[in-house]
Design a protein around this motif. Structure first.
Motif, PDB file in Angstrom:
ATOM      1  N   PHE A 107     -56.900 -35.045  25.474  1.00  0.00           N
ATOM      2  CA  PHE A 107     -56.449 -36.119  24.586  1.00  0.00           C
ATOM      3  C   PHE A 107     -56.851 -35.732  23.170  1.00  0.00           C
ATOM      4  N   ILE A 108     -55.847 -35.510  22.300  1.00  0.00           N
ATOM      5  CA  ILE A 108     -56.098 -35.075  20.921  1.00  0.00           C
ATOM      6  C   ILE A 108     -55.970 -36.263  19.985  1.00  0.00           C
ATOM      7  N   PHE A 109     -57.045 -36.577  19.273  1.00  0.00           N
ATOM      8  CA  PHE A 109     -57.040 -37.653  18.277  1.00  0.00           C
ATOM      9  C   PHE A 109     -56.733 -37.010  16.931  1.00  0.00           C
ATOM     10  N   GLU A 110     -55.482 -37.171  16.474  1.00  0.00           N
ATOM     11  CA  GLU A 110     -55.029 -36.431  15.285  1.00  0.00           C
ATOM     12  C   GLU A 110     -55.004 -37.307  14.044  1.00  0.00           C
ATOM     13  N   VAL A 111     -56.092 -37.206  13.278  1.00  0.00           N
ATOM     14  CA  VAL A 111     -56.010 -37.549  11.864  1.00  0.00           C
ATOM     15  C   VAL A 111     -55.978 -36.203  11.153  1.00  0.00           C
ATOM     16  N   SER A 112     -55.582 -36.190   9.894  1.00  0.00           N
ATOM     17  CA  SER A 112     -55.489 -34.896   9.216  1.00  0.00           C
ATOM     18  C   SER A 112     -56.807 -34.128   9.351  1.00  0.00           C
ATOM     19  N   PRO A 113     -56.714 -32.838   9.713  1.00  0.00           N
ATOM     20  CA  PRO A 113     -55.518 -32.012   9.766  1.00  0.00           C
ATOM     21  C   PRO A 113     -54.891 -31.937  11.161  1.00  0.00           C
ATOM     22  N   MET A 114     -53.586 -31.773  11.199  1.00  0.00           N
ATOM     23  CA  MET A 114     -52.883 -31.569  12.461  1.00  0.00           C
ATOM     24  C   MET A 114     -53.324 -30.260  13.131  1.00  0.00           C
ATOM     25  N   ASP A 137     -51.833 -39.297  11.453  1.00  0.00           N
ATOM     26  CA  ASP A 137     -51.274 -38.782  10.193  1.00  0.00           C
ATOM     27  C   ASP A 137     -50.074 -37.899  10.504  1.00  0.00           C
ATOM     28  N   LEU A 138     -48.976 -38.162   9.833  1.00  0.00           N
ATOM     29  CA  LEU A 138     -47.729 -37.437  10.085  1.00  0.00           C
ATOM     30  C   LEU A 138     -47.690 -36.160   9.253  1.00  0.00           C
ATOM     31  N   TRP A 139     -47.578 -35.032   9.931  1.00  0.00           N
ATOM     32  CA  TRP A 139     -47.439 -33.739   9.249  1.00  0.00           C
ATOM     33  C   TRP A 139     -46.030 -33.207   9.486  1.00  0.00           C
ATOM     34  N   ASN A 313     -45.106 -45.987   3.690  1.00  0.00           N
ATOM     35  CA  ASN A 313     -44.333 -47.116   4.208  1.00  0.00           C
ATOM     36  C   ASN A 313     -44.231 -47.058   5.730  1.00  0.00           C
ATOM     37  N   MET A 314     -44.459 -45.873   6.287  1.00  0.00           N
ATOM     38  CA  MET A 314     -44.375 -45.679   7.738  1.00  0.00           C
ATOM     39  C   MET A 314     -45.720 -45.883   8.419  1.00  0.00           C
ATOM     40  N   THR A 315     -46.763 -46.093   7.609  1.00  0.00           N
ATOM     41  CA  THR A 315     -48.136 -46.068   8.099  1.00  0.00           C
ATOM     42  C   THR A 315     -48.727 -47.466   8.225  1.00  0.00           C
TER      43      THR A 315
END
Length: 403
Positions: A107-114, A137-139, A313-315
Protein backbone atom coordinates in the motif's frame (compact mmCIF):
# COMPACT_ATOMS: atom_id res chain seq x y z
CA UNK A 1 -2.20 -12.62 12.73
CA UNK A 2 -4.01 -11.22 9.70
CA UNK A 3 -2.67 -10.31 6.29
CA UNK A 4 0.70 -8.51 6.16
CA UNK A 5 0.54 -5.02 4.60
CA UNK A 6 3.77 -3.35 3.51
CA UNK A 7 3.19 0.40 3.50
CA UNK A 8 5.49 2.59 1.43
CA UNK A 9 5.56 6.21 2.59
CA UNK A 10 8.55 8.52 2.43
CA UNK A 11 7.01 10.32 5.42
CA UNK A 12 5.91 8.67 8.65
CA UNK A 13 5.76 9.28 12.39
CA UNK A 14 7.05 11.54 13.97
CA UNK A 15 6.31 13.39 10.70
CA UNK A 16 2.61 14.18 10.77
CA UNK A 17 0.64 12.60 7.95
CA UNK A 18 -2.68 10.76 7.99
CA UNK A 19 -0.99 7.48 7.06
CA UNK A 20 0.16 7.29 10.71
CA UNK A 21 -3.44 6.87 11.85
CA UNK A 22 -4.41 4.56 8.98
CA UNK A 23 -1.61 2.14 9.93
CA UNK A 24 -2.55 2.29 13.61
CA UNK A 25 -6.15 1.42 12.74
CA UNK A 26 -5.04 -1.48 10.53
CA UNK A 27 -3.06 -2.94 13.43
CA UNK A 28 -6.17 -2.66 15.63
CA UNK A 29 -8.09 -4.58 12.95
CA UNK A 30 -5.59 -7.44 13.19
CA UNK A 31 -3.36 -6.75 10.19
CA UNK A 32 0.40 -7.00 10.44
CA UNK A 33 1.78 -3.66 9.23
CA UNK A 34 5.32 -2.84 8.17
CA UNK A 35 6.16 0.68 7.02
CA UNK A 36 9.11 1.42 4.75
CA UNK A 37 9.93 5.08 5.21
CA UNK A 38 12.79 7.58 5.39
CA UNK A 39 14.60 9.25 8.25
CA UNK A 40 12.22 11.99 9.47
CA UNK A 41 13.14 15.47 8.21
CA UNK A 42 9.86 17.08 7.04
CA UNK A 43 9.18 20.02 6.98
CA UNK A 44 12.33 21.57 8.50
CA UNK A 45 14.73 19.88 6.07
CA UNK A 46 17.02 18.34 8.69
CA UNK A 47 16.86 15.06 10.60
CA UNK A 48 14.70 15.09 13.72
CA UNK A 49 16.55 14.96 17.03
CA UNK A 50 17.38 11.38 17.95
CA UNK A 51 17.22 10.14 14.34
CA UNK A 52 20.02 9.73 11.82
CA UNK A 53 21.81 7.40 9.43
CA UNK A 54 22.92 5.28 12.40
CA UNK A 55 20.16 6.04 14.89
CA UNK A 56 16.63 4.62 15.27
CA UNK A 57 16.52 3.04 11.85
CA UNK A 58 14.12 0.38 13.16
CA UNK A 59 11.21 1.13 15.49
CA UNK A 60 7.95 -0.40 16.65
CA UNK A 61 5.23 2.16 17.39
CA UNK A 62 1.58 1.28 18.10
CA UNK A 63 2.29 -2.23 16.89
CA UNK A 64 3.66 -0.96 13.55
CA UNK A 65 7.09 -2.19 12.41
CA UNK A 66 8.96 0.78 10.97
CA UNK A 67 11.98 0.41 8.67
CA UNK A 68 13.82 3.65 7.90
CA UNK A 69 16.03 3.62 4.82
CA UNK A 70 18.78 6.23 4.36
CA UNK A 71 18.03 9.41 2.46
CA UNK A 72 19.41 12.90 2.04
CA UNK A 73 17.44 15.47 4.12
CA UNK A 74 15.29 18.00 2.23
CA UNK A 75 17.42 20.99 3.19
CA UNK A 76 16.12 24.41 2.19
CA UNK A 77 16.62 24.63 -1.57
CA UNK A 78 15.44 22.88 -4.71
CA UNK A 79 18.70 20.96 -5.27
CA UNK A 80 18.54 19.39 -1.81
CA UNK A 81 14.86 18.60 -2.33
CA UNK A 82 15.63 16.81 -5.61
CA UNK A 83 18.40 14.83 -3.89
CA UNK A 84 15.98 13.95 -1.10
CA UNK A 85 13.49 12.52 -3.59
CA UNK A 86 16.16 10.68 -5.59
CA UNK A 87 17.93 9.20 -2.56
CA UNK A 88 14.75 7.53 -1.27
CA UNK A 89 14.27 5.81 -4.63
CA UNK A 90 17.90 4.63 -4.81
CA UNK A 91 18.00 3.19 -1.29
CA UNK A 92 14.49 1.82 -1.79
CA UNK A 93 15.66 0.00 -4.92
CA UNK A 94 18.47 -1.77 -3.06
CA UNK A 95 16.19 -2.49 -0.09
CA UNK A 96 13.57 -4.28 -2.18
CA UNK A 97 16.32 -6.11 -4.04
CA UNK A 98 17.85 -7.51 -0.85
CA UNK A 99 14.86 -7.68 1.50
CA UNK A 100 13.61 -11.04 2.76
CA UNK A 101 10.39 -9.44 4.05
CA UNK A 102 7.25 -11.36 3.10
CA UNK A 103 4.15 -9.20 2.71
CA UNK A 104 0.73 -9.99 1.24
CA UNK A 105 -0.01 -6.49 -0.09
CA UNK A 106 1.78 -3.24 -0.86
CA UNK A 107 0.00 0.00 0.00
CA UNK A 108 1.70 3.20 -1.24
CA UNK A 109 0.73 6.46 0.47
CA UNK A 110 1.60 9.01 -2.22
CA UNK A 111 2.07 12.58 -1.25
CA UNK A 112 4.75 14.33 -3.27
CA UNK A 113 7.02 12.95 -4.52
CA UNK A 114 5.38 10.31 -6.71
CA UNK A 115 8.88 8.82 -7.10
CA UNK A 116 8.49 7.22 -3.66
CA UNK A 117 6.03 4.75 -5.22
CA UNK A 118 8.74 3.06 -7.27
CA UNK A 119 10.25 0.87 -4.51
CA UNK A 120 6.74 -0.34 -3.68
CA UNK A 121 5.95 -1.15 -7.31
CA UNK A 122 9.26 -3.01 -7.68
CA UNK A 123 8.71 -4.99 -4.47
CA UNK A 124 5.19 -5.99 -5.52
CA UNK A 125 6.34 -7.09 -9.00
CA UNK A 126 9.23 -9.07 -7.54
CA UNK A 127 7.01 -10.84 -5.00
CA UNK A 128 3.95 -11.10 -7.28
CA UNK A 129 1.55 -9.50 -4.79
CA UNK A 130 -1.16 -6.82 -5.22
CA UNK A 131 0.00 -3.21 -5.21
CA UNK A 132 -2.33 -0.39 -4.14
CA UNK A 133 -1.61 3.32 -4.62
CA UNK A 134 -3.30 6.12 -2.65
CA UNK A 135 -2.86 9.35 -4.62
CA UNK A 136 -2.79 12.55 -2.55
CA UNK A 137 -0.78 14.67 -5.02
CA UNK A 138 -1.34 14.47 -8.77
CA UNK A 139 1.83 14.17 -10.85
CA UNK A 140 3.19 15.52 -13.19
CA UNK A 141 0.70 18.39 -12.67
CA UNK A 142 1.98 19.01 -9.14
CA UNK A 143 5.57 19.32 -10.38
CA UNK A 144 4.60 21.97 -12.92
CA UNK A 145 2.63 24.01 -10.39
CA UNK A 146 5.01 23.82 -7.42
CA UNK A 147 8.34 24.05 -9.24
CA UNK A 148 7.32 26.09 -12.27
CA UNK A 149 9.08 23.61 -14.58
CA UNK A 150 7.56 23.76 -18.08
CA UNK A 151 10.25 21.90 -20.02
CA UNK A 152 8.45 19.35 -22.19
CA UNK A 153 11.26 16.81 -21.92
CA UNK A 154 11.31 16.91 -18.10
CA UNK A 155 7.52 16.89 -17.70
CA UNK A 156 7.23 14.18 -20.36
CA UNK A 157 9.78 11.99 -18.56
CA UNK A 158 7.94 12.41 -15.27
CA UNK A 159 4.69 11.57 -17.07
CA UNK A 160 6.20 8.30 -18.35
CA UNK A 161 7.26 7.39 -14.81
CA UNK A 162 3.74 8.14 -13.53
CA UNK A 163 2.19 6.00 -16.30
CA UNK A 164 4.58 3.15 -15.37
CA UNK A 165 3.48 3.38 -11.73
CA UNK A 166 -0.22 3.49 -12.63
CA UNK A 167 0.17 0.55 -15.01
CA UNK A 168 1.74 -1.59 -12.28
CA UNK A 169 -0.75 -0.86 -9.52
CA UNK A 170 -3.72 -3.18 -9.16
CA UNK A 171 -5.89 -0.47 -7.61
CA UNK A 172 -5.50 3.31 -7.44
CA UNK A 173 -7.31 5.25 -4.72
CA UNK A 174 -7.75 9.02 -4.81
CA UNK A 175 -8.83 11.80 -2.44
CA UNK A 176 -11.29 13.44 -4.87
CA UNK A 177 -13.52 12.62 -7.84
CA UNK A 178 -11.54 15.08 -9.95
CA UNK A 179 -8.41 13.01 -9.37
CA UNK A 180 -10.27 9.92 -10.59
CA UNK A 181 -11.09 11.69 -13.86
CA UNK A 182 -7.52 12.97 -14.31
CA UNK A 183 -6.01 9.51 -13.82
CA UNK A 184 -8.52 7.86 -16.16
CA UNK A 185 -7.58 10.48 -18.78
CA UNK A 186 -4.05 9.06 -18.69
CA UNK A 187 -5.41 5.79 -20.07
CA UNK A 188 -6.02 3.94 -16.80
CA UNK A 189 -9.11 1.70 -16.81
CA UNK A 190 -11.80 3.41 -14.75
CA UNK A 191 -12.54 0.16 -12.90
CA UNK A 192 -9.05 0.33 -11.34
CA UNK A 193 -9.52 3.84 -9.91
CA UNK A 194 -11.67 4.61 -6.87
CA UNK A 195 -12.31 7.69 -4.75
CA UNK A 196 -11.43 7.00 -1.11
CA UNK A 197 -11.81 10.32 0.74
CA UNK A 198 -9.59 11.22 3.64
CA UNK A 199 -10.94 11.09 7.15
CA UNK A 200 -9.75 13.04 10.19
CA UNK A 201 -8.27 11.26 13.19
CA UNK A 202 -10.73 10.55 16.00
CA UNK A 203 -9.36 13.34 18.20
CA UNK A 204 -10.60 15.93 15.70
CA UNK A 205 -13.89 16.93 17.31
CA UNK A 206 -15.49 20.04 18.78
CA UNK A 207 -13.90 20.86 22.16
CA UNK A 208 -16.26 22.66 24.51
CA UNK A 209 -14.75 25.53 26.47
CA UNK A 210 -11.37 25.20 24.74
CA UNK A 211 -9.18 28.09 25.80
CA UNK A 212 -5.70 27.86 24.35
CA UNK A 213 -3.69 30.72 25.84
CA UNK A 214 -1.66 31.19 22.64
CA UNK A 215 -4.87 32.37 20.96
CA UNK A 216 -5.58 36.00 21.96
CA UNK A 217 -8.77 36.27 23.98
CA UNK A 218 -9.09 40.04 23.75
CA UNK A 219 -12.43 40.35 21.99
CA UNK A 220 -11.03 40.04 18.47
CA UNK A 221 -12.54 37.68 15.89
CA UNK A 222 -10.05 34.79 15.74
CA UNK A 223 -9.47 33.04 12.41
CA UNK A 224 -7.18 30.00 12.45
CA UNK A 225 -5.09 28.33 9.75
CA UNK A 226 -3.35 25.04 10.53
CA UNK A 227 -0.83 22.95 8.62
CA UNK A 228 1.96 23.32 6.12
CA UNK A 229 2.89 26.89 5.21
CA UNK A 230 4.03 26.60 1.61
CA UNK A 231 3.49 28.50 -1.61
CA UNK A 232 0.77 26.05 -2.67
CA UNK A 233 -1.41 27.22 0.21
CA UNK A 234 -1.69 30.73 -1.27
CA UNK A 235 -1.31 32.43 2.11
CA UNK A 236 0.27 35.52 0.52
CA UNK A 237 -3.37 36.51 0.00
CA UNK A 238 -3.85 37.16 3.73
CA UNK A 239 -1.58 40.23 4.08
CA UNK A 240 -3.54 41.91 1.27
CA UNK A 241 -6.81 40.96 2.95
CA UNK A 242 -5.54 42.29 6.28
CA UNK A 243 -4.55 45.61 4.64
CA UNK A 244 -8.06 46.08 3.25
CA UNK A 245 -9.66 45.13 6.55
CA UNK A 246 -7.42 47.61 8.34
CA UNK A 247 -8.29 50.39 5.90
CA UNK A 248 -11.98 49.70 6.51
CA UNK A 249 -11.60 49.96 10.28
CA UNK A 250 -11.44 46.28 11.19
CA UNK A 251 -7.71 46.20 12.01
CA UNK A 252 -8.20 45.87 15.76
CA UNK A 253 -11.17 43.51 15.46
CA UNK A 254 -9.64 40.48 13.66
CA UNK A 255 -6.66 38.21 14.34
CA UNK A 256 -5.26 35.61 11.92
CA UNK A 257 -3.70 32.74 13.88
CA UNK A 258 -1.24 30.79 11.71
CA UNK A 259 -0.29 27.43 13.25
CA UNK A 260 2.39 25.35 11.57
CA UNK A 261 5.63 25.48 9.69
CA UNK A 262 6.93 25.28 6.15
CA UNK A 263 9.21 26.77 3.53
CA UNK A 264 7.05 29.86 3.01
CA UNK A 265 6.64 30.82 6.68
CA UNK A 266 9.47 33.34 6.97
CA UNK A 267 8.62 34.88 3.58
CA UNK A 268 5.00 35.24 4.67
CA UNK A 269 6.09 36.97 7.87
CA UNK A 270 8.19 39.40 5.84
CA UNK A 271 5.26 40.21 3.50
CA UNK A 272 3.05 40.81 6.54
CA UNK A 273 5.65 43.16 8.02
CA UNK A 274 6.01 45.05 4.73
CA UNK A 275 2.23 45.51 4.59
CA UNK A 276 2.30 46.86 8.16
CA UNK A 277 -0.34 44.41 9.35
CA UNK A 278 1.81 42.32 11.71
CA UNK A 279 -0.45 43.38 14.61
CA UNK A 280 -3.24 41.35 12.97
CA UNK A 281 -1.26 38.10 12.84
CA UNK A 282 -0.32 35.58 15.49
CA UNK A 283 2.18 32.86 14.49
CA UNK A 284 2.24 29.68 16.54
CA UNK A 285 4.83 26.93 16.05
CA UNK A 286 3.88 23.49 14.75
CA UNK A 287 1.87 21.59 17.36
CA UNK A 288 1.18 17.89 18.02
CA UNK A 289 -1.91 16.87 15.99
CA UNK A 290 -3.79 15.93 19.16
CA UNK A 291 -3.57 19.56 20.30
CA UNK A 292 -4.89 21.11 17.08
CA UNK A 293 -8.61 20.63 17.91
CA UNK A 294 -8.08 22.72 21.06
CA UNK A 295 -6.61 25.55 18.99
CA UNK A 296 -9.37 25.29 16.37
CA UNK A 297 -12.09 25.26 19.04
CA UNK A 298 -10.50 28.32 20.68
CA UNK A 299 -11.17 30.31 17.50
CA UNK A 300 -14.25 31.67 15.74
CA UNK A 301 -13.54 30.42 12.21
CA UNK A 302 -11.04 28.34 10.26
CA UNK A 303 -9.31 29.46 7.06
CA UNK A 304 -8.45 27.53 3.91
CA UNK A 305 -6.80 28.77 0.72
CA UNK A 306 -4.84 27.67 -2.33
CA UNK A 307 -2.57 29.30 -4.84
CA UNK A 308 -4.50 30.21 -7.98
CA UNK A 309 -3.76 27.08 -10.05
CA UNK A 310 -6.19 24.75 -11.83
CA UNK A 311 -4.64 21.71 -10.13
CA UNK A 312 -5.83 22.89 -6.72
CA UNK A 313 -9.43 23.05 -7.93
CA UNK A 314 -9.17 19.25 -8.14
CA UNK A 315 -7.78 18.92 -4.62
CA UNK A 316 -9.47 18.43 -1.24
CA UNK A 317 -6.80 19.17 1.39
CA UNK A 318 -6.72 17.02 4.54
CA UNK A 319 -7.21 20.09 6.72
CA UNK A 320 -10.71 20.59 5.31
CA UNK A 321 -11.87 17.30 6.85
CA UNK A 322 -10.17 18.33 10.11
CA UNK A 323 -12.03 21.65 10.16
CA UNK A 324 -15.34 19.96 9.43
CA UNK A 325 -14.74 17.35 12.13
CA UNK A 326 -14.06 20.11 14.67
CA UNK A 327 -17.39 21.73 13.86
CA UNK A 328 -16.11 25.22 13.12
CA UNK A 329 -17.33 27.73 10.49
CA UNK A 330 -15.00 27.85 7.49
CA UNK A 331 -13.97 30.84 5.42
CA UNK A 332 -12.07 29.94 2.28
CA UNK A 333 -10.47 31.19 -0.91
CA UNK A 334 -10.67 28.14 -3.14
CA UNK A 335 -12.42 26.66 -6.15
CA UNK A 336 -13.46 23.31 -7.52
CA UNK A 337 -13.79 20.39 -5.13
CA UNK A 338 -13.14 22.38 -1.94
CA UNK A 339 -15.64 25.10 -2.85
CA UNK A 340 -18.25 22.50 -3.77
CA UNK A 341 -17.76 20.71 -0.45
CA UNK A 342 -17.98 23.89 1.67
CA UNK A 343 -21.06 25.13 -0.19
CA UNK A 344 -22.80 21.75 -0.06
CA UNK A 345 -22.18 21.38 3.66
CA UNK A 346 -23.31 24.98 4.32
CA UNK A 347 -20.43 25.14 6.77
CA UNK A 348 -19.13 28.58 5.78
CA UNK A 349 -18.27 30.93 2.94
CA UNK A 350 -16.00 30.14 0.01
CA UNK A 351 -14.92 32.78 -2.51
CA UNK A 352 -13.03 32.40 -5.77
CA UNK A 353 -9.33 31.71 -5.40
CA UNK A 354 -7.11 34.74 -4.88
CA UNK A 355 -9.86 37.38 -4.79
CA UNK A 356 -8.98 39.47 -1.72
CA UNK A 357 -11.99 41.79 -1.93
CA UNK A 358 -14.52 38.97 -1.94
CA UNK A 359 -12.64 37.24 0.88
CA UNK A 360 -12.77 40.46 2.90
CA UNK A 361 -16.54 40.55 2.37
CA UNK A 362 -16.88 36.94 3.52
CA UNK A 363 -14.83 37.54 6.66
CA UNK A 364 -16.84 40.64 7.58
CA UNK A 365 -20.10 38.84 6.85
CA UNK A 366 -19.08 35.88 9.03
CA UNK A 367 -17.91 38.17 11.82
CA UNK A 368 -21.25 40.02 11.86
CA UNK A 369 -23.33 36.84 12.18
CA UNK A 370 -24.77 36.14 15.60
CA UNK A 371 -23.08 33.54 17.75
CA UNK A 372 -26.06 31.24 17.26
CA UNK A 373 -25.78 31.55 13.48
CA UNK A 374 -22.08 30.66 13.60
CA UNK A 375 -22.80 27.77 15.96
CA UNK A 376 -25.34 26.46 13.44
CA UNK A 377 -22.66 26.59 10.72
CA UNK A 378 -20.34 24.61 12.97
CA UNK A 379 -23.03 22.02 13.64
CA UNK A 380 -23.64 21.63 9.90
CA UNK A 381 -19.88 21.16 9.39
CA UNK A 382 -19.72 18.35 11.94
CA UNK A 383 -22.87 16.67 10.61
CA UNK A 384 -21.55 16.76 7.04
CA UNK A 385 -18.29 15.23 8.23
CA UNK A 386 -20.08 12.39 10.02
CA UNK A 387 -22.27 11.65 6.99
CA UNK A 388 -19.48 11.71 4.38
CA UNK A 389 -16.09 11.05 6.00
CA UNK A 390 -16.83 8.60 8.80
CA UNK A 391 -13.60 6.84 9.72
CA UNK A 392 -15.05 3.37 10.41
CA UNK A 393 -17.05 3.37 7.19
CA UNK A 394 -14.02 4.31 5.07
CA UNK A 395 -11.69 1.81 6.75
CA UNK A 396 -14.26 -0.98 6.37
CA UNK A 397 -14.59 -0.05 2.70
CA UNK A 398 -10.84 -0.56 2.29
CA UNK A 399 -10.96 -3.95 4.06
CA UNK A 400 -12.54 -5.66 1.08
CA UNK A 401 -9.35 -5.07 -0.92
CA UNK A 402 -7.29 -6.90 1.74
CA UNK A 403 -9.35 -10.09 1.75
Amino acid sequence: MGKHILVISQYFYPEQFRINDICTEWVKKGYKVTVLTGIPNYPHGKFYKGYGLRKKRREKINGIDILRIPLIPRGNNSIMLALNYFSFVVTGFFWQLLSKLKADYVFIFEVSPMTQALPGVWYAKKNKIPCYLYVQDLWPENVEVVTGIKNNYIIGSIGKMVDYIYKNCDKIFTTSESFVKAIVKRGVNEARVENWPQYAESFYEPIKEANKTEIPHDGRFNIVFTGNIGQAQGLDLLPRVASILKSEGYGNMICFNIIGDGRFRETLKEIIYQNKVDDMFNFIDRQPPEEIPYYISSCDAAFLSFANKELFNMTIPAKLQSYLACGIPIVASAGGESKKLINTSQAGFCTETGNENKLVNSIVKLMHLTENERNLMGERARLYYEENFDKDYLLNKMDKFFQ
